[in-house]
Design a protein around this motif. Structure first.
Motif, PDB file in Angstrom:
ATOM      1  N   HIS A 574      60.976  29.449  63.753  1.00 50.34           N
ATOM      2  CA  HIS A 574      60.864  28.785  65.040  1.00 50.34           C
ATOM      3  C   HIS A 574      60.040  27.514  64.874  1.00 50.34           C
ATOM      4  CE1 HIS A 574      62.619  32.104  67.277  1.00 50.34           C
ATOM      5  NE2 HIS A 574      61.877  32.934  66.521  1.00 50.34           N
ATOM      6  N   LYS A 575      60.500  26.434  65.362  1.00 51.50           N
ATOM      7  CA  LYS A 575      59.800  25.160  65.280  1.00 51.50           C
ATOM      8  C   LYS A 575      59.321  24.750  66.672  1.00 51.50           C
ATOM      9  CE  LYS A 575      62.450  23.462  61.334  1.00 51.50           C
ATOM     10  NZ  LYS A 575      63.279  22.359  60.799  1.00 51.50           N
ATOM     11  N   VAL A 595      54.958  22.268  64.162  1.00 45.20           N
ATOM     12  CA  VAL A 595      54.492  23.555  63.644  1.00 45.20           C
ATOM     13  C   VAL A 595      55.691  24.454  63.459  1.00 45.20           C
ATOM     14  CG1 VAL A 595      52.963  25.524  64.028  1.00 45.20           C
ATOM     15  CG2 VAL A 595      52.301  23.272  64.880  1.00 45.20           C
ATOM     16  N   GLU A 596      55.694  25.244  62.369  1.00 46.35           N
ATOM     17  CA  GLU A 596      56.754  26.206  62.114  1.00 46.35           C
ATOM     18  C   GLU A 596      56.169  27.613  62.123  1.00 46.35           C
ATOM     19  OE1 GLU A 596      58.743  25.316  58.522  1.00 46.35           O
ATOM     20  OE2 GLU A 596      59.688  23.472  59.260  1.00 46.35           O
TER      21      GLU A 596
END
Length: 599
Positions: A574-575, A595-596
């Motif tokens: 999810h990014k 952010v990942e």
């Protein structure tokens, strides 16, 4: 098919376009009154052509959209009072039918109940509550408790077994006596201040309504009768000679309005007086019966049931007669309330100066006393006319046309009251009165012409006079297009012969979900049994009862791995992106941060 609803709808819609709100009840009443001269069949139906229907609608719209019309207000008064009385009768009939249907249902439940004696006793209590009119009492628990106590004093619970063993006919007969005995006991307890929860003071309420109604009626009659006399003096003297014909017509319409108001008041007064007379006769007998029962109960420790039970039944029956009188008195009170709404519903044209002048002239005029002996010889000397003179009105007899002279109405279009000094004419078993000797002579010459022409004569151009003369019974019941009435009657006759179809009133207590097919009943039974198996047990609440997927059910994630030969989740990353540096140090720089997340 009856076209009355269509005619009424057209009248109401066209009146609404002109800015007048007309009720369907008033439109129907007016349309049928317009057709009073049309020929009717044996059932009171009238056939109309298309042109007649259009004429009825146009005439009704033109008349019902008038403003400040005394004649229209008279007709509205007639429609409101007569419709209210008919609605009350229809409602009472419907309630009686529904009450009997419910009584039969409760009787059947009591008779078909098996060996559960507690349930049989409970069903008997419900039946008694229904018959006494306390099934839906506000203090239902206390009422049920007192009813159960009274019932158990008549038939103990130990005796229910012998009651159940009887035939249905004997059960129904015994239940009919039981509810009257229990009802009499409860009424006696109320009168002796030992119970009687939920029982109204019916005789007291009747007395209060009678007193209030008589006071109001007497005041209204005193005022309105004086006004009627003023109008009559103006119309029968020469004070209106210099008034325009239009104003004279308006004063005559106002006179008929006040006449109709007084006539309704007198009818209501007679009805209230009948109620008062009934109570004057019935109340002392009721009080004497209660005193007799009280003496029997207090004078001995043990009173035979065969002696006291008939007394209680008599008490219950007398109380039921009071309830019927109470219902009748409420209907008269409602009629009076409707009538008071038309006490002054238009602008009066007649001036007080004109009234004073007419009253002075009327007092100066000498009224010759009729020679009743000469009139009797003159009328009775012509037996071929079928008229018989009688100087005094027979006891309990009523004068036709509500006590007005039909000769004055048809010849002069004037509502003149009957003068008792002139005497009366008996013709074809009915009594007719007259305003003077000349009117009586004119009637005896051609009596049938006046009787038949009372409705069809052009003198009755103002249709409000029809109900003022009590000719409203001649109104048509249904309206049909030409040629369709015979077809409808033929079709109805066919239905009666071939299929025996019910053509009367379909009462609202019918159970339209009733199933007569045995296999359909079995299918419903299996469906209900299957529904019982779906009942929840562990966390049963109001929300989860009889539900498979209730509010507390969850579906946790599976604990097994995936078939990818890799010991980790196969879900994609999810990014997320956000802007940093918007708050804090004024010298900080704004930048975008990415952010990942693994899961």
């Amino acid at each position: 098919m009856d076209i009355t609803p269509g005619i009424v709808q057209d009248i109401c819609s066209q009146c609404q376009k002109k800015g007048f709100i007309v009720s369907q009840q008033l439109a129907s009443f007016y349309a049928k009154t317009l057709l009073i001269q049309e020929q009717r069949d044996t059932e009171g139906a009238v056939e109309l052509g298309q042109a007649q229907v259009q004429n009825v609608v146009a005439t009704a719209v033109s008349r019902l959209t008038q403003s400040d019309s005394a004649s229209l207000e008279t007709f509205k008064m007639q429609a409101a009072v007569l419709s209210q009385q008919q609605d009350a009768v229809n409602q009472q009939r419907t309630e009686m039918v529904q009450h009997r249907a419910k009584s039969q249902q409760l009787l059947t439940e009591v008779c078909n109940r098996g060996g559960n004696h507690a349930k049989v006793f409970g069903d008997m209590v419900l039946y008694i509550l229904h018959e006494t009119g306390l099934y839906n009492a506000s203090n239902k628990e206390l009422v049920q408790k007192e009813t159960m106590t009274a019932l158990e004093s008549v038939i103990p619970r130990q005796s229910i077994e012998s009651f159940v063993a009887q035939s249905d006919v004997e059960k129904m007969k015994q239940l009919d006596e039981l509810w009257k005995i229990v009802w009499g006991i409860r009424i006696f307890n109320r009168e002796t201040h030992k119970g009687g929860a939920g029982i109204q003071d019916v005789p007291g309420e009747i007395a209060a309504m009678v007193s209030a109604s008589q006071t109001t009626i007497n005041q209204q009659l005193e005022n309105m009768q004086a006004i009627v006399n003023d109008y009559f003096a103006c119309l029968t003297t020469n004070v209106l000679a210099g008034v325009s014909p239009g104003e004279q017509q308006r004063i005559n319409e106002e006179y008929m309005n006040r006449l109709q108001y007084v006539q309704f008041l007198k009818k209501t007064a007679r009805a209230v007086e009948e109620v008062a007379t009934q109570m004057v006769t019935a109340r002392p007998a009721y009080d004497a019966l209660l005193a007799e029962i009280k003496h029997m109960v207090t004078s001995s420790t043990s009173v035979p049931k065969s002696t006291v039970y008939p007394k209680f039944i008599d008490v219950g029956e007398r109380w039921e007669s009071f309830k019927k009188v109470h219902t009748e008195m409420k209907r008269h009170k409602r009629t009076l309330e409707v009538l008071l709404g038309y006490q002054q519903s238009y602008t009066q044209v007649l001036k007080q100066g004109t009234v004073d002048e007419a009253t002075k002239l009327a007092a100066e005029q000498e009224k010759p006393k009729p020679d009743q002996v000469a009139l009797e010889q003159e009328v009775n000397s012509r037996p071929s006319s079928g008229c018989m003179y009688t100087p005094v009105l027979p006891k309990s007899a009523t004068v036709e046309f509500e006590g007005f002279c039909i000769v004055s109405v048809m010849k002069h279009r004037m509502m003149k009251p009957v003068m008792p000094e002139v005497g009366y004419i008996r013709y074809q078993g009915k009594i007719y009165g007259f305003a003077d000797e000349n009117a009586m002579r004119a009637f005896t010459e051609t009596p049938q012409a006046f009787v038949d022409g009372a409705i069809r004569n052009q003198a009755l151009a103002d249709i409000s006079m029809i109900h003022l003369l009590n000719l409203g019974g001649e109104l048509p019941t249904e309206l049909y297009f030409e040629g369709t009435r015979q077809q409808a009657m033929a079709a109805e006759e066919t239905r009666k012969v071939d299929s025996d179809t019910q053509t009367g009133q379909i009462d609202p207590y019918k159970d339209y979900k009733y199933q007569w097919n045995e296999w359909e009943l079995r299918r419903l039974a299996l469906k209900l049994a299957d529904l019982r198996n779906k009942r929840t047990h562990s966390c049963q609440t109001h929300l989860s009862h009889f539900k498979r997927d209730n509010d507390t059910q969850t579906y946790p994630k599976k604990q097994t791995g995936s078939q990818t030969l890799v010991e980790k989740s196969t879900q994609g990353k999810h990014k997320a992106r956000y802007i940093a540096g918007l708050r804090g140090d004024p010298d900080s720089k704004v930048k975008v941060v990415s952010v990942e997340f693994d899961e």
